[in-house]
Scaffold this motif. Structure first.
Motif, PDB file in Angstrom:
ATOM      1  N   UNK A  21       0.826  -1.201   0.000  1.00 40.22           N
ATOM      2  CA  UNK A  21       0.000   0.000   0.000  1.00 40.22           C
ATOM      3  C   UNK A  21       0.866   1.259   0.000  1.00 40.22           C
ATOM      4  N   UNK A  22       0.272   2.364  -0.385  1.00 40.71           N
ATOM      5  CA  UNK A  22       1.012   3.616  -0.458  1.00 40.71           C
ATOM      6  C   UNK A  22       1.386   4.087   0.949  1.00 40.71           C
ATOM      7  N   UNK A  23       2.661   4.355   1.210  1.00 39.64           N
ATOM      8  CA  UNK A  23       3.100   4.791   2.542  1.00 39.64           C
ATOM      9  C   UNK A  23       2.475   6.130   2.940  1.00 39.64           C
ATOM     10  N   UNK A  24       2.232   6.280   4.226  1.00 38.74           N
ATOM     11  CA  UNK A  24       1.623   7.510   4.731  1.00 38.74           C
ATOM     12  C   UNK A  24       2.637   8.651   4.814  1.00 38.74           C
ATOM     13  N   UNK A  25       3.914   8.323   4.857  1.00 36.61           N
ATOM     14  CA  UNK A  25       4.958   9.339   4.926  1.00 36.61           C
ATOM     15  C   UNK A  25       6.278   8.694   4.545  1.00 36.61           C
ATOM     16  N   UNK A  26       7.329   9.527   4.455  1.00 34.99           N
ATOM     17  CA  UNK A  26       8.650   9.013   4.137  1.00 34.99           C
ATOM     18  C   UNK A  26       9.099   8.038   5.225  1.00 34.99           C
ATOM     19  N   UNK A  27       9.712   6.961   4.801  1.00 38.25           N
ATOM     20  CA  UNK A  27      10.073   5.921   5.750  1.00 38.25           C
ATOM     21  C   UNK A  27      11.265   6.319   6.616  1.00 38.25           C
ATOM     22  N   UNK A  28      11.145   6.187   7.948  1.00 38.57           N
ATOM     23  CA  UNK A  28      12.274   6.493   8.836  1.00 38.57           C
ATOM     24  C   UNK A  28      13.286   5.351   8.818  1.00 38.57           C
ATOM     25  N   UNK A  29      14.544   5.618   9.082  1.00 38.90           N
ATOM     26  CA  UNK A  29      15.584   4.578   9.025  1.00 38.90           C
ATOM     27  C   UNK A  29      15.406   3.478  10.057  1.00 38.90           C
ATOM     28  N   UNK A  30      14.636   3.749  11.118  1.00 39.70           N
ATOM     29  CA  UNK A  30      14.449   2.746  12.179  1.00 39.70           C
ATOM     30  C   UNK A  30      13.535   1.609  11.748  1.00 39.70           C
ATOM     31  N   UNK A  31      12.795   1.796  10.670  1.00 41.68           N
ATOM     32  CA  UNK A  31      11.841   0.791  10.207  1.00 41.68           C
ATOM     33  C   UNK A  31      12.311   0.175   8.893  1.00 41.68           C
ATOM     34  N   UNK A  32      12.355  -1.146   8.847  1.00 35.90           N
ATOM     35  CA  UNK A  32      12.666  -1.844   7.600  1.00 35.90           C
ATOM     36  C   UNK A  32      11.365  -1.974   6.816  1.00 35.90           C
ATOM     37  N   UNK A  33      11.324  -1.299   5.709  1.00 33.80           N
ATOM     38  CA  UNK A  33      10.078  -1.180   4.943  1.00 33.80           C
ATOM     39  C   UNK A  33      10.269  -1.803   3.555  1.00 33.80           C
ATOM     40  N   UNK A  34       9.659  -2.943   3.332  1.00 35.03           N
ATOM     41  CA  UNK A  34       9.757  -3.651   2.056  1.00 35.03           C
ATOM     42  C   UNK A  34       8.460  -3.418   1.295  1.00 35.03           C
ATOM     43  N   UNK A  35       8.527  -2.606   0.264  1.00 31.71           N
ATOM     44  CA  UNK A  35       7.313  -2.163  -0.419  1.00 31.71           C
ATOM     45  C   UNK A  35       7.655  -1.775  -1.859  1.00 31.71           C
ATOM     46  N   UNK A  36       6.926  -2.301  -2.854  1.00 29.82           N
ATOM     47  CA  UNK A  36       7.235  -1.965  -4.251  1.00 29.82           C
ATOM     48  C   UNK A  36       7.088  -0.486  -4.568  1.00 29.82           C
ATOM     49  N   UNK A  37       6.247   0.223  -3.811  1.00 29.46           N
ATOM     50  CA  UNK A  37       6.043   1.652  -4.059  1.00 29.46           C
ATOM     51  C   UNK A  37       7.346   2.414  -3.838  1.00 29.46           C
ATOM     52  N   UNK A  38       8.145   1.944  -2.908  1.00 29.81           N
ATOM     53  CA  UNK A  38       9.432   2.588  -2.631  1.00 29.81           C
ATOM     54  C   UNK A  38      10.423   2.377  -3.768  1.00 29.81           C
ATOM     55  N   UNK A  39      10.093   1.440  -4.664  1.00 28.78           N
ATOM     56  CA  UNK A  39      10.923   1.156  -5.843  1.00 28.78           C
ATOM     57  C   UNK A  39      10.350   1.800  -7.098  1.00 28.78           C
ATOM     58  N   UNK A  40       9.409   2.741  -6.894  1.00 23.26           N
ATOM     59  CA  UNK A  40       8.722   3.389  -8.008  1.00 23.26           C
ATOM     60  C   UNK A  40       7.961   2.382  -8.876  1.00 23.26           C
ATOM     61  N   UNK A  41       7.493   1.314  -8.234  1.00 23.94           N
ATOM     62  CA  UNK A  41       6.642   0.342  -8.898  1.00 23.94           C
ATOM     63  C   UNK A  41       5.201   0.578  -8.468  1.00 23.94           C
ATOM     64  N   UNK A  42       4.284  -0.039  -9.186  1.00 16.36           N
ATOM     65  CA  UNK A  42       2.867   0.112  -8.867  1.00 16.36           C
ATOM     66  C   UNK A  42       2.488  -0.731  -7.655  1.00 16.36           C
ATOM     67  N   UNK A  43       1.589  -0.210  -6.841  1.00 16.25           N
ATOM     68  CA  UNK A  43       1.094  -0.956  -5.683  1.00 16.25           C
ATOM     69  C   UNK A  43       0.241  -2.143  -6.103  1.00 16.25           C
ATOM     70  N   UNK A  44      -0.184  -2.165  -7.379  1.00 15.14           N
ATOM     71  CA  UNK A  44      -1.082  -3.204  -7.860  1.00 15.14           C
ATOM     72  C   UNK A  44      -0.389  -4.291  -8.670  1.00 15.14           C
ATOM     73  N   UNK A  45       0.949  -4.306  -8.676  1.00 14.99           N
ATOM     74  CA  UNK A  45       1.632  -5.347  -9.446  1.00 14.99           C
ATOM     75  C   UNK A  45       2.209  -6.441  -8.562  1.00 14.99           C
ATOM     76  N   UNK A  46       2.054  -6.300  -7.253  1.00 20.81           N
ATOM     77  CA  UNK A  46       2.406  -7.361  -6.317  1.00 20.81           C
ATOM     78  C   UNK A  46       1.596  -7.138  -5.048  1.00 20.81           C
TER      79      UNK A  46
END
Length: 456
Positions: free
Chosen positions: A102-127
């Protein structure tokens, strides 16, 4: 942190941990993701405590703060609630890993490991969330590749196979699963329930593809099959689509195409799609029916039964009983909607159900109404249902045509619920939120103004 860097860091942290607190969403995608994570972590010798949640709320996070664990792992939820997770990390000091799409609510802080295709400029609907959880499981141990079928079930449950065809990372996962022999992919007629629904009922309930003169009419569906010389029953009872011979299947497909041509349907020949079969404990199961079953388990608060069944630890007969109860509830709620006409405006329908539809079902019911002709108007549909904790759950669904005009329901829910110290979650075409009880009329008025400004 890109997708693959996130995976590497997550694997490193899991390797050092003894305990993992796993939290996942209650829909088919979330349950599939939970099953992947639970199985892979257990295989790795970790102590895992799992819970399934409708949404990540401040109340849920406050309870999590009371628990001691090395890692909090969130699957198919979390990206929309980064602020809450930051607070959880600061209070507990535990590592937090998010596997979501899902689309993140804000920029990810370094304390959280966030695995998300949106962060890779990919679509939220392709995985899906389950797909992301699978990427982590495979990285954790290549032997977890036998869980890959659950990534496909999760994607289907999240309706990511538009017109029954995968794209992006989902397509890559399907190709990998087929090559490894974990699923069987075929081309077939896009009729749901090919293994457990009588053929005439599959035709009756088909809306995409729409079959003129047949869809929505049981007697017409029976007559349609009879005119083709296709028997409704065999020695074992009602025939399913899977029971039809190759000749009968071809005859049925040709007849459906002819009906669509006769009524000048758009793309009359586009009635075929990808069909995925999965073997579990010797039983061949349809991935779409499996996704529906898991969704039923979640809505009926029987997620554990669904997880154990898809991991082969329980019989699917247990799931079938849950699905039967689920369908009875759906039928009951649809009848209520037809009897109590929802409020209709220029841009939307509002199903203000109160206590008449359970909060676990309002999203499913809203989806059914948007995908069928129950509420005919090609408009946004909002479902509102009372929750057990005194709030109102809002589920919103939009036709593709409206989304293409620039409407994002997630942005809309985020914007309109800020005044209630709440937050929306979801996607452009499907989103949800919570509002205070007694604010329904105020919220509906705000929705109308928002839609008028956005769609003018």
């Amino acid at each position: 942190m890109n997708l693959f860097e996130g995976l590497d860091k997550a694997v490193e942290e899991i390797g050092k941990a003894e305990s993992v607190r796993l939290v996942s969403h209650l829909d088919a995608d979330g349950i599939s993701a939970a099953a992947i994570a639970l199985s892979s972590l257990t295989r790795a010798g970790k102590h895992v405590h799992l819970s399934i949640r409708r949404q990540l709320t401040p109340e849920v996070v406050e309870k999590l703060k009371e628990e001691e664990t090395d890692i909090f792992l969130f699957t198919d939820l979390g990206s929309g609630y980064i602020e809450l997770l930051e607070d959880l990390q600061k209070e507990t000091g535990s590592m937090i890993i998010v596997c979501d799409h899902h689309i993140p609510s804000k920029e990810n802080p370094p304390e959280i490991i966030h695995i998300n295709p949106v962060l890779e400029n990919r679509s939220e609907d392709e995985i899906s969330g389950a797909g992301v959880a699978y990427l982590l499981a495979e990285k954790l141990d290549p032997r977890n590749k036998d869980l890959i079928f659950l990534a496909i079930v999760g994607a289907i449950g999240d309706i990511q196979d538009e017109n029954w065809k995968m794209k992006g990372l989902n397509k890559e996962i399907v190709e990998k699963a087929v090559k490894a022999g974990y699923i069987k992919k075929e081309k077939g007629i896009r009729l749901f329930g090919r293994m457990n629904r009588p053929v005439h009922k599959a035709l009756e309930y088909s809306t995409n593809p729409f079959i003129p003169g047949v869809s929505g009419d049981e007697s017409a569906a029976i007559q349609f099959l009879s005119s083709l010389g296709i028997e409704l029953k065999n020695e074992e009872g009602w025939k399913t689509l899977n029971d039809l011979s190759e000749e009968e299947t071809k005859k049925l497909a040709s007849a459906i195409i002819c009906e669509r041509i006769r009524e000048k349907e758009t793309s009359p020949a586009e009635i075929f799609g990808e069909i995925y079969s999965i073997d579990i404990n010797g039983d061949s199961l349809d991935a779409r029916e499996m996704a529906t079953s898991l969704n039923a388990c979640g809505r009926m608060e029987q997620s554990s039964t669904g997880i154990l069944s898809i991991l082969g630890a329980r019989s699917f007969e247990d799931v079938n009983c849950i699905v039967s109860g689920y369908r009875r509830m759906i039928t009951k709620y649809i009848k209520w909607i037809k009897k109590n006409n929802p409020q209709e405006t220029d841009h939307a329908f509002y199903i203000n159900a109160g206590d008449q539809i359970h909060e676990n079902f309002i999203g499913t019911i809203t989806t059914i109404c948007e995908k069928s002709s129950i509420l005919d108007g090609n408009k946004v549909i909002f479902g509102l249902a009372n929750t057990e904790d005194g709030k109102v759950k809002v589920s919103a669904r939009s036709p593709d045509e409206v989304v293409e005009k620039g409407l994002s329901l997630k942005e809309m829910m985020d914007t309109l619920t800020k005044k209630y110290d709440s937050q929306g979650g979801g996607h452009a075409a499907a989103a949800g939120a919570f509002i205070p009880r007694g604010k329904e009329k105020e919220f509906i008025s705000a929705c109308e103004k928002y839609l008028e400004d956005k769609l003018k």
